[in-house]
Design a protein around this motif. Structure first.
Motif, short mmCIF file in Angstrom:
data_model
loop_
_atom_site.label_atom_id
_atom_site.label_comp_id
_atom_site.label_asym_id
_atom_site.label_seq_id
_atom_site.Cartn_x
_atom_site.Cartn_y
_atom_site.Cartn_z
N UNK A 1 -32.44 -10.85 152.46
CA UNK A 1 -33.55 -10.54 151.58
C UNK A 1 -33.47 -11.33 150.27
N UNK A 2 -32.25 -11.53 149.78
CA UNK A 2 -32.07 -12.26 148.52
C UNK A 2 -32.33 -13.75 148.66
N UNK A 3 -31.98 -14.32 149.78
CA UNK A 3 -32.05 -15.77 149.94
C UNK A 3 -30.76 -16.40 149.44
N UNK A 4 -30.80 -17.68 149.14
CA UNK A 4 -29.59 -18.41 148.76
C UNK A 4 -29.03 -17.90 147.44
N UNK A 5 -27.82 -17.34 147.50
CA UNK A 5 -27.17 -16.80 146.31
C UNK A 5 -26.52 -17.95 145.55
N UNK A 6 -26.83 -18.03 144.25
CA UNK A 6 -26.34 -19.15 143.44
C UNK A 6 -25.39 -18.72 142.31
N UNK A 7 -25.33 -17.41 142.02
CA UNK A 7 -24.47 -16.93 140.93
C UNK A 7 -24.08 -15.49 141.20
N UNK A 8 -22.83 -15.16 140.88
CA UNK A 8 -22.31 -13.81 141.09
C UNK A 8 -21.67 -13.32 139.80
N UNK A 9 -22.00 -12.10 139.38
CA UNK A 9 -21.35 -11.44 138.24
C UNK A 9 -20.75 -10.15 138.78
N UNK A 10 -19.41 -10.06 138.74
CA UNK A 10 -18.70 -8.93 139.32
C UNK A 10 -17.94 -8.16 138.26
N UNK A 11 -17.57 -6.89 138.56
CA UNK A 11 -16.76 -6.14 137.60
C UNK A 11 -15.37 -6.75 137.48
N UNK A 12 -14.72 -6.50 136.36
CA UNK A 12 -13.38 -7.03 136.12
C UNK A 12 -12.32 -6.10 136.71
N UNK A 13 -11.17 -6.67 137.06
CA UNK A 13 -10.03 -5.88 137.50
C UNK A 13 -9.68 -4.92 136.36
N UNK A 14 -9.48 -3.66 136.71
CA UNK A 14 -9.17 -2.64 135.72
C UNK A 14 -10.37 -1.80 135.31
N UNK A 15 -11.58 -2.30 135.60
CA UNK A 15 -12.79 -1.53 135.28
C UNK A 15 -12.84 -0.27 136.11
N UNK A 16 -13.29 0.82 135.50
CA UNK A 16 -13.57 2.06 136.23
C UNK A 16 -15.04 2.01 136.62
N UNK A 17 -15.32 2.23 137.90
CA UNK A 17 -16.70 2.21 138.39
C UNK A 17 -17.05 3.58 138.96
N UNK A 18 -18.32 3.92 138.87
CA UNK A 18 -18.84 5.18 139.39
C UNK A 18 -19.77 4.89 140.55
N UNK B 1 -24.23 -8.32 139.19
CA UNK B 1 -25.50 -8.81 139.71
C UNK B 1 -25.29 -10.06 140.54
N UNK B 2 -26.26 -10.27 141.42
CA UNK B 2 -26.32 -11.47 142.24
C UNK B 2 -27.60 -12.19 141.91
N UNK B 3 -27.48 -13.47 141.63
CA UNK B 3 -28.66 -14.28 141.34
C UNK B 3 -28.90 -15.21 142.52
N UNK B 4 -30.13 -15.20 142.99
CA UNK B 4 -30.48 -16.08 144.11
C UNK B 4 -31.61 -16.99 143.67
N UNK B 5 -32.01 -17.85 144.57
CA UNK B 5 -33.12 -18.75 144.27
C UNK B 5 -34.43 -17.97 144.17
N UNK B 6 -34.45 -16.73 144.69
CA UNK B 6 -35.65 -15.89 144.66
C UNK B 6 -35.68 -14.92 143.49
N UNK B 7 -34.51 -14.31 143.16
CA UNK B 7 -34.50 -13.23 142.17
C UNK B 7 -33.09 -12.93 141.70
N UNK B 8 -33.00 -11.94 140.81
CA UNK B 8 -31.71 -11.40 140.38
C UNK B 8 -31.67 -9.96 140.88
N UNK B 9 -30.56 -9.59 141.49
CA UNK B 9 -30.42 -8.25 142.06
C UNK B 9 -29.15 -7.59 141.54
#
Length: 124
Positions: free
Chosen positions: A32-49, A56-64
């Motif tokens: 659905x996203x298409x070609x993914x061109x950039x990835x932003x991920x949580x850092x090691x040590x981050x607490x996630x819920x 976020x993932x950035x593709x040629x179509x959108x940012x998700x």
């Protein structure tokens, strides 16, 4: 679609590896996203819920947004995606994994979907 994974309604998958949960996005999501061109991920040590936006993932179509399907501490992130985010498109269930979490509780996957439930979700 792998049968040994759990799935979220936001199209992330979870693989249990001992006390660590590996998180990625599904083939349906990358398609659905298409070609993914950039990835932003949580850092090691981050607490996630569970259910929270952690990147976020950035593709040629959108940012998700990337949602964490489980709660816990990030213990690894897929650094190889920094220069090769297209791996998510070619191998979303393997080398395209996003991050790993040490779960906050033993039943972290209880609220996730089984493969057949996820198939029904994306088929509707």
């Amino acid at each position: 679609m792998p049968e040994d994974l759990y799935y979220s309604e936001e199209h992330e998958w979870v693989r249990v590896e001992g006390d660590v949960l590996v998180v990625g996005i599904t083939d349906f999501a990358q398609d659905q996203l298409g070609d993914i061109v950039y990835v932003d991920l949580p850092d090691v040590g981050d607490e996630v819920q569970a259910g929270s936006v952690v990147g976020e993932l950035e593709s040629t179509k959108s940012v998700s947004d990337v949602f964490s399907p489980v709660s816990g501490e990030v213990v690894a992130r897929n650094e190889s995606l920094d220069g090769a985010s297209e791996v998510i498109n070619s191998d979303p269930y393997g080398e395209g994994w996003l991050f790993k979490v040490r779960a906050a509780d033993d039943d972290a996957t209880a609220a996730l979907l089984a493969p057949e439930q996820y198939t029904a979700l994306v088929s509707s």
